[in-house]
Design a protein around this motif. Sequence first.
Motif, mmCIF file in Angstrom:
data_model
loop_
_atom_site.group_PDB
_atom_site.id
_atom_site.type_symbol
_atom_site.label_atom_id
_atom_site.label_comp_id
_atom_site.label_asym_id
_atom_site.label_seq_id
_atom_site.Cartn_x
_atom_site.Cartn_y
_atom_site.Cartn_z
ATOM 1 N N ALA A 25 8.464 -20.150 -107.923
ATOM 2 C CA ALA A 25 7.278 -20.693 -108.594
ATOM 3 C C ALA A 25 6.739 -21.956 -107.954
ATOM 4 O O ALA A 25 5.930 -22.641 -108.558
ATOM 5 N N ASP A 26 7.168 -22.270 -106.742
ATOM 6 C CA ASP A 26 6.753 -23.522 -106.119
ATOM 7 C C ASP A 26 5.588 -23.353 -105.147
ATOM 8 O O ASP A 26 5.210 -24.286 -104.455
ATOM 9 N N TRP A 27 5.031 -22.149 -105.094
ATOM 10 C CA TRP A 27 3.852 -21.893 -104.262
ATOM 11 C C TRP A 27 2.753 -21.263 -105.110
ATOM 12 O O TRP A 27 1.861 -20.590 -104.617
ATOM 13 N N GLY A 28 2.829 -21.442 -106.417
ATOM 14 C CA GLY A 28 1.937 -20.733 -107.326
ATOM 15 C C GLY A 28 2.637 -19.492 -107.870
ATOM 16 O O GLY A 28 3.623 -19.019 -107.323
ATOM 17 N N GLU A 29 2.132 -18.986 -108.970
ATOM 18 C CA GLU A 29 2.768 -17.876 -109.664
ATOM 19 C C GLU A 29 2.711 -16.580 -108.847
ATOM 20 O O GLU A 29 1.718 -16.285 -108.193
ATOM 21 N N VAL A 30 3.792 -15.809 -108.888
ATOM 22 C CA VAL A 30 3.869 -14.511 -108.227
ATOM 23 C C VAL A 30 4.338 -13.489 -109.259
ATOM 24 O O VAL A 30 5.384 -13.682 -109.888
ATOM 25 N N ALA A 31 3.584 -12.419 -109.434
ATOM 26 C CA ALA A 31 3.948 -11.372 -110.386
ATOM 27 C C ALA A 31 5.081 -10.528 -109.829
ATOM 28 O O ALA A 31 5.270 -10.419 -108.620
ATOM 29 N N ALA A 32 5.831 -9.888 -110.736
ATOM 30 C CA ALA A 32 6.979 -9.077 -110.329
ATOM 31 C C ALA A 32 6.563 -7.957 -109.375
ATOM 32 O O ALA A 32 7.249 -7.695 -108.378
ATOM 33 N N ASP A 33 5.469 -7.280 -109.676
ATOM 34 C CA ASP A 33 5.016 -6.191 -108.808
ATOM 35 C C ASP A 33 4.655 -6.708 -107.420
ATOM 36 O O ASP A 33 4.919 -6.041 -106.408
ATOM 37 N N ASP A 34 4.043 -7.887 -107.369
ATOM 38 C CA ASP A 34 3.678 -8.463 -106.078
ATOM 39 C C ASP A 34 4.913 -8.863 -105.280
ATOM 40 O O ASP A 34 4.970 -8.671 -104.055
ATOM 41 N N ALA A 35 5.921 -9.401 -105.968
ATOM 42 C CA ALA A 35 7.159 -9.769 -105.284
ATOM 43 C C ALA A 35 7.830 -8.530 -104.697
ATOM 44 O O ALA A 35 8.286 -8.540 -103.546
ATOM 45 N N GLU A 36 7.892 -7.453 -105.460
ATOM 46 C CA GLU A 36 8.503 -6.223 -104.961
ATOM 47 C C GLU A 36 7.737 -5.678 -103.764
ATOM 48 O O GLU A 36 8.334 -5.189 -102.794
ATOM 49 N N ALA A 37 6.409 -5.760 -103.814
ATOM 50 C CA ALA A 37 5.602 -5.261 -102.699
ATOM 51 C C ALA A 37 5.867 -6.046 -101.425
ATOM 52 O O ALA A 37 5.933 -5.474 -100.327
ATOM 53 N N VAL A 38 6.028 -7.359 -101.547
ATOM 54 C CA VAL A 38 6.340 -8.188 -100.376
ATOM 55 C C VAL A 38 7.706 -7.822 -99.815
ATOM 56 O O VAL A 38 7.872 -7.637 -98.598
ATOM 57 N N LEU A 39 8.692 -7.714 -100.685
ATOM 58 C CA LEU A 39 10.041 -7.366 -100.243
ATOM 59 C C LEU A 39 10.053 -5.993 -99.566
ATOM 60 O O LEU A 39 10.666 -5.813 -98.505
ATOM 61 N N GLN A 40 9.352 -5.032 -100.155
ATOM 62 C CA GLN A 40 9.339 -3.688 -99.582
ATOM 63 C C GLN A 40 8.651 -3.671 -98.225
ATOM 64 O O GLN A 40 9.126 -3.028 -97.278
ATOM 65 N N ALA A 41 7.549 -4.391 -98.104
ATOM 66 C CA ALA A 41 6.829 -4.427 -96.828
ATOM 67 C C ALA A 41 7.688 -5.057 -95.738
ATOM 68 O O ALA A 41 7.703 -4.585 -94.591
ATOM 69 N N ALA A 42 8.409 -6.121 -96.085
ATOM 70 C CA ALA A 42 9.267 -6.774 -95.098
ATOM 71 C C ALA A 42 10.366 -5.831 -94.616
ATOM 72 O O ALA A 42 10.597 -5.691 -93.412
ATOM 73 N N VAL A 43 11.025 -5.157 -95.547
ATOM 74 C CA VAL A 43 12.112 -4.253 -95.178
ATOM 75 C C VAL A 43 11.575 -3.060 -94.395
ATOM 76 O O VAL A 43 12.185 -2.622 -93.408
ATOM 77 N N ASP A 44 10.428 -2.537 -94.793
ATOM 78 C CA ASP A 44 9.818 -1.433 -94.056
ATOM 79 C C ASP A 44 9.503 -1.828 -92.613
ATOM 80 O O ASP A 44 9.495 -0.977 -91.713
ATOM 81 N N ALA A 45 9.237 -3.128 -92.407
ATOM 82 C CA ALA A 45 8.906 -3.622 -91.070
ATOM 83 C C ALA A 45 10.141 -3.986 -90.248
ATOM 84 O O ALA A 45 10.011 -4.472 -89.130
ATOM 85 N N GLY A 46 11.332 -3.766 -90.805
ATOM 86 C CA GLY A 46 12.551 -3.995 -90.044
ATOM 87 C C GLY A 46 13.364 -5.196 -90.461
ATOM 88 O O GLY A 46 14.412 -5.467 -89.875
ATOM 89 N N VAL A 47 12.910 -5.943 -91.466
ATOM 90 C CA VAL A 47 13.643 -7.125 -91.927
ATOM 91 C C VAL A 47 14.915 -6.687 -92.650
ATOM 92 O O VAL A 47 14.880 -5.822 -93.529
ATOM 93 N N THR A 48 16.046 -7.299 -92.289
ATOM 94 C CA THR A 48 17.312 -7.009 -92.966
ATOM 95 C C THR A 48 17.960 -8.253 -93.550
ATOM 96 O O THR A 48 19.053 -8.165 -94.120
ATOM 97 N N PHE A 49 17.306 -9.417 -93.432
ATOM 98 C CA PHE A 49 17.874 -10.673 -93.921
ATOM 99 C C PHE A 49 16.878 -11.329 -94.867
ATOM 100 O O PHE A 49 15.724 -11.565 -94.500
ATOM 101 N N ILE A 50 17.338 -11.631 -96.076
ATOM 102 C CA ILE A 50 16.497 -12.277 -97.082
ATOM 103 C C ILE A 50 17.201 -13.527 -97.570
ATOM 104 O O ILE A 50 18.382 -13.490 -97.933
ATOM 105 N N ASP A 51 16.481 -14.636 -97.579
ATOM 106 C CA ASP A 51 17.039 -15.929 -97.979
ATOM 107 C C ASP A 51 16.377 -16.405 -99.261
ATOM 108 O O ASP A 51 15.149 -16.468 -99.352
ATOM 109 N N THR A 52 17.187 -16.746 -100.250
ATOM 110 C CA THR A 52 16.676 -17.235 -101.516
ATOM 111 C C THR A 52 17.504 -18.438 -101.953
ATOM 112 O O THR A 52 18.247 -19.014 -101.159
#
Length: 325
Positions: A25-52
Amino acid sequence: MDTAILGRTGRTVSKVGLGAWQLGADWGEVAADDAEAVLQAAVDAGVTFIDTADVYGDGRSEQFVGEFRKDRPGLTIATKMGRRVPQEVSAYTLDNFRRWNDRSRQNLQMDTLDLVQLHCPPTPVYSSDAVYDALDTMVAEKRIAAYGVSVETCDEALTAIARPNVASVQIILNALRLKPLERVLPAAQAAGVGIIARVPLASGLLSGRYDEHTTFAADDHRNYNRHGEAFDVGETFSGVPFDVGLEAVRRLRPLVPPGATMAQFALRWIIDQPGVSVVIPGARSPQQAEANASAAGLAPLSEEAMRQVTEVYDELIRPLVHDRW
């Protein structure tokens, strides 16, 4: 997607990962569906490392990542702990580590976390034998598979690298923050410690999308933390004054290869640095996630481009930030 071994974790990760701060929440609000779409797009593009981290959206980012990863084996998830309490050395105890770890394991829906990093703690923490003993205990208890540190300064990084079981160091590294190239990256390479490059686009400055008229929402740290009001100012625009950063980007823009974006150039510059295991740009849209990942497909930058990045840094940025971090 090119890959690398993430230091002493022994895990193979994509050279471009995904930083999930913005899913909190430190860059403005992000909806759950939007967060999932970002995660899916990253993984589809070959990303295997996620930092939280446990403080991103007070656990919201971890929860998004945890729900996403359930049915997607092969991802490496890194989180961080330590910023949910007043920043005092006395807070860094095994009992607190276990409590923080229990919360993150619940959020991420994982019994054993792949990588847990101390989240920019007070400087004396990096020199505490008791802290590393507690982290070793967490590994022995199979709460975590490996541990690392996230740092503000190069000296903190070097202190951590000297410890035998530190698997990785996360540090700000980008074309506006060159100091880690001098000692930190060589020391990490020699010790077999992974380097996770964070704030790679200097909070978006190196995307090339901003100008003097750009404004940010009230709940965006690029508005409320410009002078370090909420946390270390080096985390916002890499500590570079906004107007100076804009001028630096204008000078760097002619170096961008045909067909690439300014952001992809900035990410490729990091990928080309010896010793970097993974770079973790954030993304607030699937398109951003895909574009960031594609930076790994660019040809390595020329020696001349590398030299000119250094020249711009030396002239505009070095006097302002080099001695601070």
